[in-house]
Design a protein around this motif. Structure first.
Motif, PDB file in Angstrom:
ATOM      1  N   PHE A  84       8.476   9.289  -5.220  1.00  0.00           N
ATOM      2  CA  PHE A  84       9.060   7.979  -4.963  1.00  0.00           C
ATOM      3  C   PHE A  84       8.017   7.052  -4.349  1.00  0.00           C
ATOM      4  O   PHE A  84       7.372   7.397  -3.358  1.00  0.00           O
ATOM      5  N   VAL A  85       7.861   5.885  -4.944  1.00  0.00           N
ATOM      6  CA  VAL A  85       6.976   4.854  -4.381  1.00  0.00           C
ATOM      7  C   VAL A  85       7.860   3.686  -3.987  1.00  0.00           C
ATOM      8  O   VAL A  85       8.347   2.950  -4.840  1.00  0.00           O
ATOM      9  N   PRO A  86       8.107   3.496  -2.687  1.00  0.00           N
ATOM     10  CA  PRO A  86       9.023   2.434  -2.283  1.00  0.00           C
ATOM     11  C   PRO A  86       8.382   1.044  -2.383  1.00  0.00           C
ATOM     12  O   PRO A  86       7.159   0.932  -2.448  1.00  0.00           O
ATOM     13  N   ASP A  88       8.155  -1.173  -0.134  1.00  0.00           N
ATOM     14  CA  ASP A  88       7.335  -1.532   1.039  1.00  0.00           C
ATOM     15  C   ASP A  88       6.119  -0.616   1.185  1.00  0.00           C
ATOM     16  O   ASP A  88       5.448  -0.639   2.209  1.00  0.00           O
ATOM     17  N   GLY A  90       5.261   2.077   2.225  1.00  0.00           N
ATOM     18  CA  GLY A  90       5.534   3.200   3.129  1.00  0.00           C
ATOM     19  C   GLY A  90       4.338   4.080   3.420  1.00  0.00           C
ATOM     20  O   GLY A  90       4.478   5.283   3.590  1.00  0.00           O
ATOM     21  N   PHE A  92       1.313   5.635   5.725  1.00  0.00           N
ATOM     22  CA  PHE A  92       1.223   5.973   7.148  1.00  0.00           C
ATOM     23  C   PHE A  92      -0.042   5.312   7.691  1.00  0.00           C
ATOM     24  O   PHE A  92      -1.139   5.845   7.567  1.00  0.00           O
ATOM     25  N   SER A  93       0.119   4.134   8.275  1.00  0.00           N
ATOM     26  CA  SER A  93      -1.052   3.331   8.617  1.00  0.00           C
ATOM     27  C   SER A  93      -1.907   3.906   9.726  1.00  0.00           C
ATOM     28  O   SER A  93      -3.082   3.592   9.806  1.00  0.00           O
ATOM     29  N   GLU A  99      -5.839  11.678   5.051  1.00  0.00           N
ATOM     30  CA  GLU A  99      -4.673  12.334   5.654  1.00  0.00           C
ATOM     31  C   GLU A  99      -3.392  11.963   4.911  1.00  0.00           C
ATOM     32  O   GLU A  99      -2.503  12.801   4.721  1.00  0.00           O
ATOM     33  N   VAL A 102      -3.491  14.102   1.770  1.00  0.00           N
ATOM     34  CA  VAL A 102      -3.267  15.534   2.060  1.00  0.00           C
ATOM     35  C   VAL A 102      -1.790  15.770   2.368  1.00  0.00           C
ATOM     36  O   VAL A 102      -1.188  16.746   1.904  1.00  0.00           O
ATOM     37  N   LEU A 103      -1.197  14.854   3.126  1.00  0.00           N
ATOM     38  CA  LEU A 103       0.232  14.981   3.441  1.00  0.00           C
ATOM     39  C   LEU A 103       1.087  14.882   2.191  1.00  0.00           C
ATOM     40  O   LEU A 103       2.123  15.539   2.075  1.00  0.00           O
ATOM     41  N   ALA A 104       0.636  14.047   1.254  1.00  0.00           N
ATOM     42  CA  ALA A 104       1.435  13.821   0.045  1.00  0.00           C
ATOM     43  C   ALA A 104       1.525  15.078  -0.813  1.00  0.00           C
ATOM     44  O   ALA A 104       2.490  15.260  -1.550  1.00  0.00           O
ATOM     45  N   SER A 145      -0.306   4.056  -2.059  1.00  0.00           N
ATOM     46  CA  SER A 145       1.105   4.410  -2.163  1.00  0.00           C
ATOM     47  C   SER A 145       1.401   5.107  -3.490  1.00  0.00           C
ATOM     48  O   SER A 145       2.090   6.131  -3.532  1.00  0.00           O
ATOM     49  N   ARG A 148      -0.419   8.465  -3.763  1.00  0.00           N
ATOM     50  CA  ARG A 148       0.256   9.500  -2.973  1.00  0.00           C
ATOM     51  C   ARG A 148       1.370  10.173  -3.778  1.00  0.00           C
ATOM     52  O   ARG A 148       1.539  11.386  -3.728  1.00  0.00           O
ATOM     53  N   ALA A 149       2.084   9.339  -4.528  1.00  0.00           N
ATOM     54  CA  ALA A 149       3.140   9.923  -5.373  1.00  0.00           C
ATOM     55  C   ALA A 149       2.537  10.793  -6.464  1.00  0.00           C
ATOM     56  O   ALA A 149       3.155  11.734  -6.944  1.00  0.00           O
TER      57      ALA A 149
ATOM     58  N   GLU B 213       5.864   7.400  12.057  1.00  0.00           N
ATOM     59  CA  GLU B 213       5.599   6.108  11.418  1.00  0.00           C
ATOM     60  C   GLU B 213       6.662   5.715  10.422  1.00  0.00           C
ATOM     61  O   GLU B 213       7.056   4.557  10.345  1.00  0.00           O
ATOM     62  N   ASN B 214       7.094   6.672   9.607  1.00  0.00           N
ATOM     63  CA  ASN B 214       8.032   6.343   8.549  1.00  0.00           C
ATOM     64  C   ASN B 214       8.809   7.600   8.172  1.00  0.00           C
ATOM     65  O   ASN B 214       8.406   8.365   7.296  1.00  0.00           O
ATOM     66  N   ARG B 217       9.957   7.980   4.529  1.00  0.00           N
ATOM     67  CA  ARG B 217       8.855   8.253   3.606  1.00  0.00           C
ATOM     68  C   ARG B 217       8.424   9.721   3.687  1.00  0.00           C
ATOM     69  O   ARG B 217       8.120  10.354   2.678  1.00  0.00           O
ATOM     70  N   ILE B 221       8.573  12.586   0.686  1.00  0.00           N
ATOM     71  CA  ILE B 221       7.455  13.402   0.207  1.00  0.00           C
ATOM     72  C   ILE B 221       7.894  14.865   0.124  1.00  0.00           C
ATOM     73  O   ILE B 221       7.349  15.647  -0.651  1.00  0.00           O
ATOM     74  N   TYR B 223       9.155  16.601   3.294  1.00  0.00           N
ATOM     75  CA  TYR B 223       9.150  17.257   4.607  1.00  0.00           C
ATOM     76  C   TYR B 223      10.539  17.204   5.241  1.00  0.00           C
ATOM     77  O   TYR B 223      11.182  16.136   5.245  1.00  0.00           O
TER      78      TYR B 223
END
Lengths: 240, 350
Positions: A84-86, A88, A90, A92-93, A99, A102-104, A145, A148-149, B213-214, B217, B221, B223
């Motif tokens: 999902f790509v929102p 906004d 989304g 993680f700034s 990072e 990697v989280l994605a 964004s 990441r998806a 943060e979100n 989101r 993903i 989690y």
């Protein structure tokens, strides 16, 4: 249509006291890009958010890859293969681009070959790999964004207005990335207000009005019929 | 080696690095540099509060969870040691058993609170933790047969950690059990701080930051946000309990006012905010400044009042009895001038 990757049947979603979706019936074919079009406020974003589970459907069923996911929690839907790509973005700034990526890759380490492919699609990501994502420009954030998806193979991508507010050069990069994704055989449900992009990418179209799907068909049919565009969306694609 | 110990999390500011090294050196050599009961007491308190504040930073700064139950976990750890030493004798085994059981009890209670309430909105979670912490404080006060009630518990710790125990002399300093006790507090605090630094710089820590943060989101993903939050809450509670155990070993006394009061909760909040949320190093700076101010501001104001005795108004303003007013003012000013905390400001280079 045979074996759609995603089917919505009679999906109704309320947000507070508002009945936003009022019986959405939608099939997303396996492979290719399905455009979800319509005027502002007709329920396109709510449809995507209902599919990923941010909003729970009050009525109706959502079937993904043959399984009923209507009552599944959001992480389970993501792990089932929905990216999902929102709208906004989304991102993680506070984290770096690396990072974020990697989280994605939630199901395991980020595959180096896939990372390199993403670098080739979105070159700025490589340049700013170790930079804080919050310092990226709007276009670069949107690239992150979408990347990441794409960090893992997904069965279906839900992408909400990826070109909104972006400069033409960045829009072209975005469109190129989505074409690459499409060429790999991915299924994409895309909400897009930029009709040039929609026409270039879309294979099939679903048009929404007042919380329902009011027309479905081939993009070529819609693109070639100005009267139909005017009737369904109140505007002509030629003008955009 | 150093970077490995810090889990790759560099201070990212020369001034901050110097400050951290100065604090580390001062705490490591405190018995030698600042002989005296009060200064050693202050140094031990700084060590313990660094761990307590860092464990709260894991919750507030890294995960975005507002909890008012942190002193409750601190108290559970302290009472764990107190009860162990009271009922099992003043042996190292009893001390260790009390410490471990306290940490385990804190983690289990945190798990229960987390699973029941981390699904709700942040403000409700904060209210639930406040209610549970208040209930536990009342229970401890009322359950006097076990906890000593409002009077608390006095107990003996292993002799090797008491002032009566003498080991010899190093660099002119008599190495007593109190010094050994201090080094126990120092090294365990250092280890716990490095452990927390490792946690926040691990993939788990990155997910916590993403959730802060979100949240949606992070879920989208894949989690499981509630699980991550619950694990963070349990970990934070266990570390807070270990800090409480150190406090109990150091003080040889536990009571509701010293380990469970809401005032300590407010102090922790202030230390996190002043130091800088979501930085870990902020806990070191915040706790050091706060504990030093708590212990020495009054004395400093006495000196200022004496020095300005011949002037109008100033002696009254610097009256040591008004130290809380100045402490409050200092914190208002620090939050105003350092909205991202001292560490945030130093890292931003401004």
């Amino acid at each position: 249509m045979s074996d759609p990757v995603l089917s919505l049947r009679g999906v109704c979603t309320d947000i507070a006291q508002y009945h936003i979706l009022q019986g959405v019936d939608l099939d997303v074919p396996r492979g290719g890009v399905t455009m979800l079009l319509g005027r502002n406020g007709v329920g396109k974003t709510t449809t995507l958010r209902t599919i990923i589970g941010h909003w729970q459907a009050r009525e109706g069923t959502i079937t993904f890859d043959g399984a009923d996911i209507t009552r599944l929690p959001v992480p389970a839907r993501a792990r089932a293969g929905i990216g999902f790509v929102p709208e906004d973005m989304g991102i993680f700034s506070d984290l770096t681009v690396e990072e974020n990526m990697v989280l994605a890759a939630a199901s395991g380490p980020l595959d180096p070959a896939r990372r390199d492919w993403l670098f080739s699609v979105f070159p700025p990501l490589q340049t700013f790999w170790r930079s804080s994502a919050g310092t990226l420009s709007g276009g670069q954030k949107q690239m992150l964004s979408i990347a990441r998806a794409m960090a893992e193979d997904r069965t279906l991508y839900l992408i909400d207005e990826p070109t909104k507010g972006l400069a033409p050069a960045i829009i072209s990069t975005m469109a190129g990335a989505l074409k690459e994704l499409k060429a790999q055989g991915a299924s994409i449900l895309l909400v897009e207000q930029n009709f040039a992009v929609a026409r270039a990418l879309g294979d099939t179209v679903a048009i929404m009005d007042d919380g329902r799907i009011v027309w479905t068909g081939a993009m070529a049919t819609l693109a070639g019929d100005a009267a139909l565009q005017e009737r369904l969306m109140g505007l002509s694609m030629e003008a955009h | 080696m150093t970077m490995h110990l810090l889990s790759g999390d560099r201070p990212r500011s020369v001034v901050l690095t110097v400050l951290l090294l100065a604090i580390l050196a001062a705490l490591a050599l405190a018995p030698f540099l600042f002989p005296g009961v009060r200064s050693l007491e202050t140094a031990a308190r700084i060590c313990i509060f660094i761990v307590l504040v860092a464990s709260y930073d894991l919750l507030l700064g890294y995960t975005g969870i507002v909890s008012f139950a942190h002193t409750m976990f601190f108290g559970i750890g302290a009472y764990g040691v107190a009860l162990g030493l009271t009922h099992m004798g003043s042996t190292p085994g009893a001390m260790l058993a009390g410490t471990l059981l306290g940490a385990l009890a804190a983690a289990v209670l945190a798990l229960a609170i987390g699973l029941f309430s981390l699904r709700v909105r942040a403000i409700f979670f904060a209210m639930i933790t406040l209610a549970v912490a208040s209930a536990v404080a009342v229970l401890v006060s009322q359950f006097s047969a076990l906890t000593g009630g409002e009077d608390g518990l006095n107990y003996k710790i292993p002799r090797a950690l008491t002032p009566a125990f003498r080991l010899g002399e190093v660099a002119g300093l008599k190495i007593t059990g109190k010094v050994l006790n201090y080094y126990l507090v120092f090294f365990v605090s250092l280890a716990l701080f490095l452990l927390l630094l490792r946690v926040v710089n691990s993939p788990f820590g990155r997910v916590l930051e993403a959730i802060r943060e979100n949240e949606f989101r992070a879920e989208a993903i894949g989690y499981k946000v509630v699980w991550y939050r619950t694990i963070a809450t349990c970990l934070s509670a266990a570390v807070a309990a270990l800090a409480g155990s150190l406090f109990a070993i150091w003080l040889r006394y536990v009571g509701p006012d010293t380990t469970l009061s809401f005032e300590i909760m407010l102090d922790i909040l202030l230390m996190v905010v002043i130091g800088g949320m979501g930085t870990m190093y902020g806990a070191v700076i915040g706790a050091t400044i706060f504990v030093l101010a708590q212990n020495y501001l009054q004395a400093l104001m006495g000196v200022a009042a004496d020095a300005t005795a011949s002037l109008p108004l100033l002696p009254q303003l610097f009256d040591p009895d008004r130290w809380l007013l100045w402490l409050g003012l200092l914190f208002v000013l620090s939050v105003y001038f350092f909205p991202t905390g001292i560490v945030g400001r130093l890292r931003a280079g401004r």
